[in-house]
Motif scaffolding. Structure first.
Motif, PDB file in Angstrom:
ATOM      1  N   THR A 248      17.013 101.800  -1.402  1.00 25.77           N
ATOM      2  CA  THR A 248      17.708 102.941  -0.816  1.00 25.77           C
ATOM      3  C   THR A 248      18.835 103.341  -1.761  1.00 25.77           C
ATOM      4  O   THR A 248      19.206 102.578  -2.656  1.00 25.77           O
ATOM      5  N   ASP A 249      19.382 104.529  -1.547  1.00 29.11           N
ATOM      6  CA  ASP A 249      20.505 104.980  -2.366  1.00 29.11           C
ATOM      7  C   ASP A 249      21.656 103.988  -2.275  1.00 29.11           C
ATOM      8  O   ASP A 249      22.354 103.718  -3.238  1.00 29.11           O
ATOM      9  N   GLU A 250      21.797 103.449  -1.060  1.00 27.26           N
ATOM     10  CA  GLU A 250      22.880 102.491  -0.840  1.00 27.26           C
ATOM     11  C   GLU A 250      22.656 101.232  -1.690  1.00 27.26           C
ATOM     12  O   GLU A 250      23.594 100.734  -2.323  1.00 27.26           O
TER      13      GLU A 250
ATOM     14  N   VAL B 103      21.047 101.000  -4.441  1.00 24.01           N
ATOM     15  CA  VAL B 103      21.271 101.331  -5.849  1.00 24.01           C
ATOM     16  C   VAL B 103      22.763 101.352  -6.163  1.00 24.01           C
ATOM     17  O   VAL B 103      23.209 100.767  -7.150  1.00 24.01           O
ATOM     18  N   THR B 104      23.523 102.005  -5.302  1.00 19.14           N
ATOM     19  CA  THR B 104      24.969 102.068  -5.518  1.00 19.14           C
ATOM     20  C   THR B 104      25.561 100.666  -5.541  1.00 19.14           C
ATOM     21  O   THR B 104      26.380 100.337  -6.409  1.00 19.14           O
TER      22      THR B 104
ATOM     23  N   ARG C  27      17.250 105.760 -12.217  1.00 14.50           N
ATOM     24  CA  ARG C  27      16.117 106.020 -11.345  1.00 14.50           C
ATOM     25  C   ARG C  27      15.550 104.713 -10.844  1.00 14.50           C
ATOM     26  O   ARG C  27      15.576 103.709 -11.549  1.00 14.50           O
ATOM     27  N   THR C  28      15.018 104.705  -9.643  1.00  9.33           N
ATOM     28  CA  THR C  28      14.280 103.533  -9.185  1.00  9.33           C
ATOM     29  C   THR C  28      12.971 103.999  -8.581  1.00  9.33           C
ATOM     30  O   THR C  28      12.851 105.119  -8.140  1.00  9.33           O
TER      31      THR C  28
ATOM     32  N   LYS D 231      24.775 114.364 -15.781  1.00  9.78           N
ATOM     33  CA  LYS D 231      24.539 114.439 -14.349  1.00  9.78           C
ATOM     34  C   LYS D 231      25.527 115.420 -13.730  1.00  9.78           C
ATOM     35  O   LYS D 231      25.181 116.201 -12.847  1.00  9.78           O
TER      36      LYS D 231
END
Length: 897
Positions: A626-628, A630-631, A707-708, A733
């Motif tokens: 999830t984005d979370e 990754v962060t 990217r994932t 970005k």
RNA sequence: GGGCCGAUAGUUUAGGGGUAUAGCGCCACGUUCGCAACGUGGAAGUCGAGGGUUCAAUUCCCUCUCGGUCCA
């Protein structure tokens, strides 16, 4: 050379191969089985048959031959204390995921722990000698036996007793002596009960004699003496002889407990608990005779259902007893066994998936769930895991650490199974005819609906025999890796400068040059390896394109003129590229440990790739990130950089490194050399790695995950940049987001404009339409729209060739006009870019005589295009704008005639 | 790595070369003391992005992105 031939040869010379001091001292007799003529050694003068054919087979069930009762936990304590007392080192179990050998996915025997790859050979490396280890082993060959036979497990503890005959270790005499004493002294089994059977072992080019030891028909252990190599007609003693004694801990427990099945005494309190929950009479008098029969019959029939049938017949069990007691018990045993295996496998870093070993885990979980469904048992899997770990941690304390991870993975996988079942049901319910082989393959390949499932659901009656052959044809590997054979014989290993001073400029002597390839006596260029891309640079001014390693020889591929053999050439490493790659490599380690700390203990490196300006790391993980996630991973990685942790590089003996750091060091896969290079970032990440690294994590400056992606079931790819690349990425970005914002604004404006126009059209159409409809006779033009009213009862024609209107307007106006006047035909022409378009609307009445479609077809033809539609509404167009007038005339003539 | 499927209004979705469907939700009006329910009306869509074919593409073709799924 097969086992039978070896056995024949060895048994022909028992003095040399089988007789040990113990047999002499105790007075064992060597006999040949009167049934199968197999040779065995016994102290029982009455015994005439080998354990397989003996009458006392499995008589320990309900009547154990020992005074003491030891469960699984206690059995290991007994074994361990016995061997430790006898100068053995007790080693902790190795992971069940076998990361030190790439030909095995799971650890299948205790000896595997000590096998290491050396070039292309397998060698033995012992952390101590002699040693004993409680090695959990996974075997999926006889899954259908688990729960049913009373003694088959998907995972079991192999007591490994291993020795190398040297100053510390021992050979056959001592080994058999110890095993005998273990049974008699430690476990209190009568000497007469123990039978040794002559056997042999063969594998991997070596072979040797072995002695299997049995008590009442149950094989407790097998002492293998790996001794020879070569052919049976001509063989010699190995340089490295070893003893591989493997014994089943579960069987030790079983024989002292005498329970109906080994399951009853090996899983701890969970068994009783589940039996209670299911409401089964666990003390039923049918269990002992039934499972004794099963155990005996197992040797007689190949087919398990036949074994079961026969046991039922012999013991006279009723259907009711089978359904109420035996079947649910088998299910419970299966569930507990499978969960125990999953606990070990997941704890050691394996994930259920659709590939390789992971698939076995998925199968097991599905068997657990479907068994519960079938028997209508509702167990709390978390509770089973808890109780099992509570019990197992007496022997394997490390399982405590992964308790929650195991639960998490199993719950995710259970959920997946539920949804996949629903999906299969849905697909199957949509099938309306019996599928052909091709359909079956499509169903299997794209939807994962197995033919077995279809058979179970009675969609097909039989699985076509061609199914599997067609399927395997389909998956026949298309690409064959081409093997390049380079003329490198006789060339010494290249000295690798990048492991020492690592100069950016150096001189080296050309040892060999051919085609575009150059071999030097030493090199600071990093060759492709370990997922790290090769260096670039120049050899005597010529550009390097690729660098590969062949054994220990580094081969440089260059563009342009190659230097002569014997020349001393000046070499320059492309520093910018190397620095980029180096930063990315250290970053890979940092992200790996960050991902593990954020996601869970199951995260391992699956593979990695490091280039100058980007890199990627594939990790084992059950879901897409999830984005979370990754962060969090990115933050964790950057905090490691901020902490400025030194990156230490040390060389260790492989065994030492394993004992010191554990098997986490093998993130990059099997290391085929004895000495490993350990790269450690504090104690956060310690890996065996041959790549180039920065001296301190702060040198990486920054890491940015770009990217994932989920690249396969159970594997997630993380793409990232570091150092300057990360900075650039962040900048880009930001620009992108600014551009995006601008674009969005533009879009918003366009949208507003569109809405405005629509509003105008909506407000104007009724006004224009009203005026047009009010025209009574002849020809009138309003707002560039001309209406011609013919005498009532006949067609009325209205048209516009103004470019002030668009399609939305013409359609809107046409509709309104034709609704009010059923004899109206509306014809709108307008230019759109290079083209001209036409829209025709016809009222209800007139459309029956004059079709809008026909009119459009005709007009469009004149305009050099085509068109079509229904009698009431049609549209078309063309490219010839100059024919506009002609088109209108044509339309008019068609309508009015 | 390969295959298959999908992306349409806030949401769930139908459709298919020629005016873009419907339910839920939303808004307004009616009925009601009020709410719910009901009735009537309405707003809301560059049909994932970019190219191509075509007079015309949301629809067909190609590329890409994202998501799902299966196989190795």
């Amino acid at each position: 050379m097969n086992k039978k031939e070896i056995l024949e040869k060895f048994s022909a010379d028992p003095e040399r191969y089988y007789n040990v001091n113990l047999f002499e001292d105790q007075g064992f007799e060597r006999r040949s089985c009167i049934v199968c003529s197999r040779f065995f050694w016994t102290l029982d003068s009455e015994r005439t048959k080998c354990p397989d054919h003996s009458d006392d087979t499995y008589s320990f069930i309900g009547n154990p031959p020992t005074a003491k009762r030891f469960d699984y936990t206690q059995s290991w304590k007994e074994v361990e204390s016995f061997f430790v007392k006898n100068n053995h080192t007790s080693i902790n179990r190795y992971p069940v995921v076998c990361r030190w050998r790439d030909d095995l996915y799971f650890t299948i025997a205790s000896i595997v722990d000590f096998q290491r790859v050396m070039g292309s050979k397998v060698v033995f490396e012992f952390p101590a000698n002699p040693l004993v280890v409680p090695q959990t082993c996974l075997r999926f060959k006889d899954l259908e036996n688990v729960g049913v036979t009373g003694r088959h497990f998907s995972s079991f503890c192999m007591i490994g007793q291993h020795s190398i005959p040297n100053d510390n270790g021992y050979w056959k005499d001592e080994c058999v002596n110890l095993d005998f004493n273990l049974l008699t002294e430690q476990f209190g089994i009568a000497k007469k009960e123990i039978t040794f059977v002559e056997d042999v072992w063969e594998g991997g080019g070596s072979f040797g004699s072995s002695l299997e030891y049995f008590v009442r028909g149950l094989e407790l252990g097998n002492a293998v003496f790996t001794e020879f190599q070569g052919d049976l007609s001509d063989y010699k003693t190995l340089d490295q002889r070893i003893i591989d004694m493997g014994a089943g801990l579960e069987r030790f427990a079983w024989i002292t407990m005498g329970t109906p099945t080994a399951y009853d005494c090996c899983f701890g309190p969970i068994t009783e608990k589940l039996i209670g929950q299911a409401g089964i009479d666990a003390n039923s008098s049918v269990l002992t005779p039934y499972f004794t029969e099963i155990a005996k019959n197992l040797e007689l029939y190949e087919d398990l259902t036949q074994v079961r049938k026969n046991a039922i017949k012999t013991t006279g069990l009723t259907d009711e007893q089978i359904n109420r007691i035996i079947t649910p018990l088998e299910g419970i045993y299966l569930i507990i066994d499978h969960i125990r295996t999953l606990i070990f496998a997941i704890s050691d870093g394996a994930l259920p998936s659709n590939v390789g070993g992971g698939y076995n885990l998925r199968i097991m979980l599905r068997r657990i769930v479907s068994t519960m469904d079938r028997l209508k048992l509702k167990f709390d899997l978390d509770e089973i895991i808890d109780i099992q770990i509570d019990y197992l941690k007496n022997t394997y304390p490390e399982l405590e650490k992964t308790r929650n991870d195991v639960k998490e993975i199993i719950s995710i996988e259970t959920g997946r199974y539920d949804s996949s079942k629903q999906r299969m049901q849905k697909i199957v319910s949509k099938l309306n005819k019996e599928p052909k082989v091709e359909d079956l393959i499509t169903l299997y390949e794209s939807d994962g609906v197995t033919p077995e499932y279809l058979k179970e659901m009675k969609v097909i009656s039989e699985i076509p025999s061609s199914f599997y052959s067609k399927l395997s044809d389909l998956h026949q590997s298309k690409k064959q890796k081409e093997q390049v054979n380079l003329p490198l014989e006789g060339i010494p290993d290249t000295e690798l400068l990048f492991y020492n001073e690592d100069p950016r400029e150096f001189n080296a002597k050309v040892l060999k040059s051919f085609e575009n390839f150059v071999v030097l006596d030493k090199t600071a260029f990093y060759a492709r390896g370990g997922g790290q891309e090769p260096d670039h640079g120049k050899i005597s001014g010529q550009e390097i394109v690729d660098i590969t390693k062949h054994g220990n020889i580094v081969v440089h591929e260059i563009k342009g003129e190659i230097p002569k053999e014997g020349d001393v050439v000046s070499c320059v490493v492309d520093t910018k590229r190397r620095d980029g790659i180096t930063k990315n490599h250290t970053s890979t380690h940092i992200i790996n440990t960050s991902a593990r700390s954020v996601l869970g203990s199951w995260v391992w490196q699956h593979s990695a790739f490091k280039e100058e300006d980007h890199a990627r790391l594939d990790i084992t993980h059950h879901s897409a990130l999830t984005d979370e996630d990754v962060t969090k991973i990115e933050d964790a990685a950057n905090s490691i950089i901020e902490k400025a942790i030194p990156v230490k590089i040390e060389n260790f003996d492989r065994g030492t490194a394993e004992q010191k750091y554990g098997f986490r060091i093998y993130q990059g896969g099997v290391v085929p050399v004895k000495s490993v290079r350990i790269v450690s970032i504090g104690d956060l990440d310690i890996e065996a790695c041959g790549g180039t690294h920065v001296a301190n994590t702060s040198d990486v400056e920054q890491i940015k995950i770009t990217r994932t992606k989920r690249i396969q079931d159970g594997v997630v790819r993380i793409e990232f940049v570091s150092g300057d690349g990360a900075k650039e990425f962040v900048k880009k970005k930001q620009q992108d987001s600014e551009n995006k914002e601008k674009e969005e604004k533009l879009r918003e404006q366009e949208k507003e404009k569109r809405l405005e126009q629509r509003q105008i059209v909506k407000e104007r159409i009724p006004v224009i339409a009203k005026s047009l409809l009010e025209c009574k006779q002849g020809r009138t033009t309003i707002d560039e729209i001309t209406v011609e009213v013919i005498e009532s009862g006949k067609a009325n024609f209205c048209y516009s060739d103004s470019n002030n209107y668009d399609d939305v307007f013409h359609i809107g106006l046409g509709e309104v006009l034709c609704k009010s006047d059923p004899n109206m035909i509306y014809c709108g022409l307008f230019e759109q870019g290079e083209k001209i378009r036409v829209i025709v609307y016809a009222g209800d009445d007139i459309s029956k005589e004059k079709s809008a479609g026909d009119i459009v077809k005709s007009i469009s033809q004149i305009l050099g295009g085509a068109g079509g539609g229904s009698p009431k509404f049609a549209q078309g167009g063309g490219t010839d704008k100059s024919k506009k007038e002609d088109a209108i005339k044509n339309a008019k003539s068609m309508i009015i005639e």
